[in-house]
Design a protein around this motif. Structure first.
Motif, PDB file in Angstrom:
ATOM      1  N   ILE A 106       0.836  -1.202   0.000  1.00  0.00           N
ATOM      2  CA  ILE A 106       0.000   0.000   0.000  1.00  0.00           C
ATOM      3  C   ILE A 106       0.874   1.257   0.000  1.00  0.00           C
ATOM      4  N   HIS A 113       5.580  -2.347  -6.235  1.00  0.00           N
ATOM      5  CA  HIS A 113       4.161  -2.563  -5.959  1.00  0.00           C
ATOM      6  C   HIS A 113       3.591  -3.613  -6.900  1.00  0.00           C
ATOM      7  N   ARG A 117       1.844  -7.132  -5.797  1.00  0.00           N
ATOM      8  CA  ARG A 117       0.411  -7.287  -6.078  1.00  0.00           C
ATOM      9  C   ARG A 117       0.198  -8.506  -6.984  1.00  0.00           C
ATOM     10  N   GLY A 265      -7.948  -5.505   6.408  1.00  0.00           N
ATOM     11  CA  GLY A 265      -9.097  -6.372   6.214  1.00  0.00           C
ATOM     12  C   GLY A 265     -10.001  -6.496   7.429  1.00  0.00           C
ATOM     13  N   ARG A 317      -0.591  10.915  -0.645  1.00  0.00           N
ATOM     14  CA  ARG A 317       0.301  10.757  -1.789  1.00  0.00           C
ATOM     15  C   ARG A 317       1.358  11.869  -1.755  1.00  0.00           C
ATOM     16  N   HIS A 374      -3.794   0.929  -6.603  1.00  0.00           N
ATOM     17  CA  HIS A 374      -3.930   0.560  -5.190  1.00  0.00           C
ATOM     18  C   HIS A 374      -5.374   0.281  -4.788  1.00  0.00           C
ATOM     19  N   CYS A 376      -8.580  -1.189  -3.492  1.00  0.00           N
ATOM     20  CA  CYS A 376      -8.595  -2.208  -2.438  1.00  0.00           C
ATOM     21  C   CYS A 376      -8.567  -3.645  -2.962  1.00  0.00           C
TER      22      CYS A 376
HETATM   23  C1  HEM Z   1     -15.182  -2.185   3.939  1.00  0.00           C
HETATM   24  C2  HEM Z   1     -13.984  -2.706   3.943  1.00  0.00           C
HETATM   25  C3  HEM Z   1     -12.761  -2.086   3.308  1.00  0.00           C
HETATM   26  C4  HEM Z   1     -12.500  -0.780   2.988  1.00  0.00           C
HETATM   27  C5  HEM Z   1     -13.401   0.424   3.208  1.00  0.00           C
HETATM   28  C6  HEM Z   1     -11.171  -0.745   2.400  1.00  0.00           C
HETATM   29  C7  HEM Z   1     -10.560   0.412   1.920  1.00  0.00           C
HETATM   30  C8  HEM Z   1      -9.340   0.437   1.270  1.00  0.00           C
HETATM   31  C9  HEM Z   1      -8.710   1.642   0.770  1.00  0.00           C
HETATM   32  C10 HEM Z   1      -9.288   3.047   0.845  1.00  0.00           C
HETATM   33  C11 HEM Z   1      -7.516   1.277   0.215  1.00  0.00           C
HETATM   34  C12 HEM Z   1      -6.434   2.180  -0.309  1.00  0.00           C
HETATM   35  C13 HEM Z   1      -6.459   2.584  -1.719  1.00  0.00           C
HETATM   36  C14 HEM Z   1      -5.366   3.527  -2.126  1.00  0.00           C
HETATM   37  O1  HEM Z   1      -4.344   3.785  -1.459  1.00  0.00           O
HETATM   38  O2  HEM Z   1      -5.570   4.064  -3.201  1.00  0.00           O
HETATM   39  C15 HEM Z   1      -7.387  -0.155   0.391  1.00  0.00           C
HETATM   40  C16 HEM Z   1      -6.302  -0.898  -0.023  1.00  0.00           C
HETATM   41  C17 HEM Z   1      -6.111  -2.215   0.345  1.00  0.00           C
HETATM   42  N1  HEM Z   1      -7.013  -3.050   0.971  1.00  0.00           N
HETATM   43 FE1  HEM Z   1      -8.886  -2.569   1.551  1.00  0.00          FE
HETATM   44  N2  HEM Z   1     -10.652  -2.015   2.399  1.00  0.00           N
HETATM   45  C18 HEM Z   1     -11.590  -2.875   2.931  1.00  0.00           C
HETATM   46  C19 HEM Z   1     -11.459  -4.236   3.095  1.00  0.00           C
HETATM   47  C20 HEM Z   1     -10.331  -4.954   2.834  1.00  0.00           C
HETATM   48  C21 HEM Z   1     -10.166  -6.376   3.056  1.00  0.00           C
HETATM   49  C22 HEM Z   1     -11.242  -7.325   3.579  1.00  0.00           C
HETATM   50  C23 HEM Z   1      -8.879  -6.679   2.707  1.00  0.00           C
HETATM   51  C24 HEM Z   1      -8.134  -7.990   2.748  1.00  0.00           C
HETATM   52  C25 HEM Z   1      -8.579  -9.150   2.668  1.00  0.00           C
HETATM   53  C26 HEM Z   1      -8.244  -5.465   2.232  1.00  0.00           C
HETATM   54  C27 HEM Z   1      -6.955  -5.378   1.781  1.00  0.00           C
HETATM   55  C28 HEM Z   1      -6.408  -4.264   1.172  1.00  0.00           C
HETATM   56  C29 HEM Z   1      -5.046  -4.229   0.628  1.00  0.00           C
HETATM   57  C30 HEM Z   1      -4.035  -5.372   0.661  1.00  0.00           C
HETATM   58  C31 HEM Z   1      -4.863  -2.940   0.103  1.00  0.00           C
HETATM   59  C32 HEM Z   1      -3.610  -2.405  -0.593  1.00  0.00           C
HETATM   60  C33 HEM Z   1      -3.732  -2.583  -2.069  1.00  0.00           C
HETATM   61  C34 HEM Z   1      -2.576  -2.022  -2.866  1.00  0.00           C
HETATM   62  O3  HEM Z   1      -1.845  -1.162  -2.387  1.00  0.00           O
HETATM   63  O4  HEM Z   1      -2.401  -2.486  -4.003  1.00  0.00           O
HETATM   64  N3  HEM Z   1      -9.155  -4.442   2.325  1.00  0.00           N
HETATM   65  N4  HEM Z   1      -8.524  -0.649   1.026  1.00  0.00           N
END
Ligand code: HEM
Length: 423
Positions: A106, A113, A117, A265, A317, A374, A376
Motif C-alpha cells: 500500500i 508494488h 500485487r 481487512g 500521496r 492501489h 482495495c
Molecule cells: C469495507 C472494507 C474495506 C474498505 C473500506 C477498504 C478500503 C481500502 C482503501 C481506501 C484502500 C487504499 C487505496 C489507495 O491507497 O488508493 C485499500 C487498499 C487495500 N485493501 Fe482494503 N478495504 C476494505 C477491506 C479490505 C479487506 C477485507 C482486505 C483484505 C482481505 C483489504 C486489503 C487491502 C489491501 C491489501 C490494500 C492495498 C492494495 C494495494 O496497495 O495495491 N481491504 N482498502
C-alpha cells in the motif's frame, strides 16, 4: 453519532477548520460533515501543517483534497502522485524503523508494488476464493447463533462486527483459533493507537506500534517456517512457496503483507458492519426496503453502507513533479491527503449526500479507494462479508437495533469501538 466531548468553538467558515488539530477529530460527526462541506466549497484546497509526533519529524505540510474529482484524478495518476516515499497510510513520513512492519504494497510504487500485487493476486486462486465464500457463510451463521444465545444488551462490535472479518483473515492465512485474540489486540493497537482505550500514554505510541508489528510478524513467520516444510491450501503456503513463475515473498515481505491484511481487512470491514447496523436502526424505511427484496437490493445496500461509513478516512500521496490539476498547481515534493469520507459526501456527485439510500444508482463512492493500482485488494471479500452478515442478521434477528455508538478517536479510521444492540 457522538464522540467524546471537547471544549469546542463553532465552525463558521473554512478558516475555522484545522484537520491537523486533534480536537477536530473529537467533534461529533455532524460537525465534521459541516466542516468538510465548507472545505469542498473552497476554490483552492486548504493547506495544513503536519501533526507534531514524538517519533517522527513533521514535514512541510499537506494539501487537503476533499472533492471527488480531485481524488479520482490523483488515484489514476500514480506516476505524479506516488504512494511510496514516506508511505500512504500516514501524513508524516514513516520513520525508517516502521517500514519493516508497515511498509507493504500500500506504501509502494511500481515496479515493487506491481511485483507484490502480482504474487499476492496469483495466490488468490478461484478455488481459494470459493473456499472463503463458504467460510464466510458458515462463520456468519455461527456468529448469529451465538448472538441469539447471548441475548440482547451485548456489544454488537465485539460479538458480531469484529468477529467475522477477524475469523476470515485468520482462516485465509492459516492462523489457528487460539491466536484470534492475539491478532485482534494487535490490530486494535495499530489502528487505534491515538485512542486512549488502546494506548493510554501518547509518548508510548511508537513503542506500542512497533511491538504490535513485531508480534504479528513473529506469528506469521513461525507459521511460514512450518508451511515451507508442510504446505497446506492456505494463503501463507501459497505466498512462501514459489508460484508458476517462480515468484515468492521473502520473510520480511510476508510479515509486512500480513500486517497490512490484518489491519486493512479487519478494522475496515468491522466498521462498515457496525456503521451499517446503526444506519439501519436510524432509517427503518431503508431496512424495510432491503428486507422486502433482500437478494435484489443487497449490492446497492452494501455500496451505500461503505459510502457513508467510509471506514478509511484518508490516504496520502507525494507529488513527484510539478503538476496542474483542476486549476491548481501542485509542486514536486508536496503532499496531498485524499479524504475519501469527504469525497463520498460530495454534493456535486451524490444527490442528498447525507441520506442513506440503498437504491442510490449510480453510486461511484471511493470507500475502497479511487480507480488506480492501489484499489482495495479485498473489496470483493469485504462486500461478501457485509452482505452475508446482514442477510443472517436481518432474516434471523429481524428486530435487532443498535444503540448509541462509542466512536474511535482517530483521524485515519472512522471506527466504532462499542455499540450495544437490542432485539
Ligand atoms: C469495507 C472494507 C474495506 C474498505 C473500506 C477498504 C478500503 C481500502 C482503501 C481506501 C484502500 C487504499 C487505496 C489507495 O491507497 O488508493 C485499500 C487498499 C487495500 N485493501 Fe482494503 N478495504 C476494505 C477491506 C479490505 C479487506 C477485507 C482486505 C483484505 C482481505 C483489504 C486489503 C487491502 C489491501 C491489501 C490494500 C492495498 C492494495 C494495494 O496497495 O495495491 N481491504 N482498502
Amino acid at each position: 453519532m457522538t464522540t467524546q466531548p471537547a471544549d469546542r468553538t463553532p465552525i463558521r467558515s473554512a478558516a475555522d477548520v484545522n484537520l491537523t488539530d486533534w480536537d477536530f477529530w473529537a467533534r461529533p460527526i455532524a460537525e465534521r460533515e459541516h466542516a468538510f462541506r465548507l472545505l469542498r466549497d473552497l476554490e483552492v484546497p486548504a493547506f495544513y501543517a503536519e501533526p507534531e509526533l514524538s517519533f517522527a519529524p513533521a514535514g512541510p505540510g499537506y494539501h487537503a483534497l476533499v472533492r471527488h474529482a480531485d481524488i479520482v484524478e490523483v488515484s489514476r495518476n500514480p506516476e505524479v502522485f506516488c504512494s511510496g516515499d514516506g508511505g500512504a497510510t500516514n501524513i508524516v513520513d514513516m520513520p525508517a524503523e516502521f517500514v519493516e512492519y508497515f511498509g507493504s504494497m500500500i506504501s509502494m510504487d511500481d515496479p515493487r508494488h506491481a511485483r507484490l500485487r502480482r504474487i499476492v493476486s496469483r495466490a488468490f486462486t478461484p478455488r481459494m476464493i470459493k473456499q472463503f465464500e463458504a467460510d464466510v457463510e458458515a462463520a456468519a451463521v455461527r456468529i448469529v447463533d451465538e448472538l441469539l444465545a447471548k441475548g440482547p444488551g451485548c456489544d454488537f462490535v465485539a460479538e458480531v462486527a469484529a468477529r467475522l472479518p477477524l475469523k476470515i483473515i485468520c482462516d485465509m492465512m492459516g492462523i489457528p483459533e487460539r491466536d484470534y485474540g492475539f491478532v485482534f489486540d494487535r490490530s486494535n493497537i495499530i489502528l487505534g493507537a491515538s485512542d486512549p482505550e488502546y494506548v493510554s500514554d501518547p509518548e508510548a505510541i511508537a513503542t506500542a506500534l512497533l511491538t504490535a508489528g513485531m508480534d504479528l510478524q513473529q506469528l506469521v513467520q513461525d507459521l511460514a517456517a512450518h508451511r515451507t516444510e508442510n504446505p497446506t491450501g492456505d494463503l501463507t503456503s501459497s505466498l512462501v512457496n514459489a508460484n508458476i513463475d517462480g515468484e515468492r515473498l521473502t520473510a520480511q515481505e510476508l510479515g509486512s503483507f500480513f500486517i497490512l491484511l490484518v489491519v486493512a481487512g479487519n478494522e475496515t470491514t468491522r466498521n462498515a458492519i457496525s456503521y451499517g447496523m446503526r444506519l439501519l436502526t436510524l432509517n427503518p424505511e431503508q431496512r424495510r426496503l432491503w428486507t422486502e427484496d433482500f437478494a435484489g437490493r443487497t449490492p446497492g445496500a452494501v455500496e451505500e453502507i461503505v459510502r457513508l461509513a467510509s471506514p478509511v478516512n484518508y490516504m496520502r500521496r507525494k507529488v513527484t513533479r510539478d503538476h496542474e490539476m483542476n486549476g491548481h498547481l501542485y509542486r514536486q515534493g508536496e503532499k496531498v491527503v485524499l479524504y475519501y469520507w469527504s469525497a463520498n459526501r460530495d454534493e456535486s456527485v451524490f444527490t442528498d449526500p447525507l441520506q442513506f439510500d440503498i437504491l442510490r444508482d449510480p453510486n461511484p463512492h471511493l470507500g475502497f479507494g479511487g480507480p488506480g493500482p492501489h484499489f482495495c485488494l479485498g473489496a470483493h471479500l469485504a462486500r461478501r462479508e457485509i452482505s452475508v452478515m446482514f442477510r443472517e442478521l436481518l432474516t434471523r434477528v429481524p428486530r435487532i437495533e443498535a444503540g448509541e455508538p462509542e466512536i474511535l478517536f482517530s483521524s485515519f479510521i472512522n471506527g466504532t469501538k462499542h455499540m450495544t444492540c437490542t432485539f
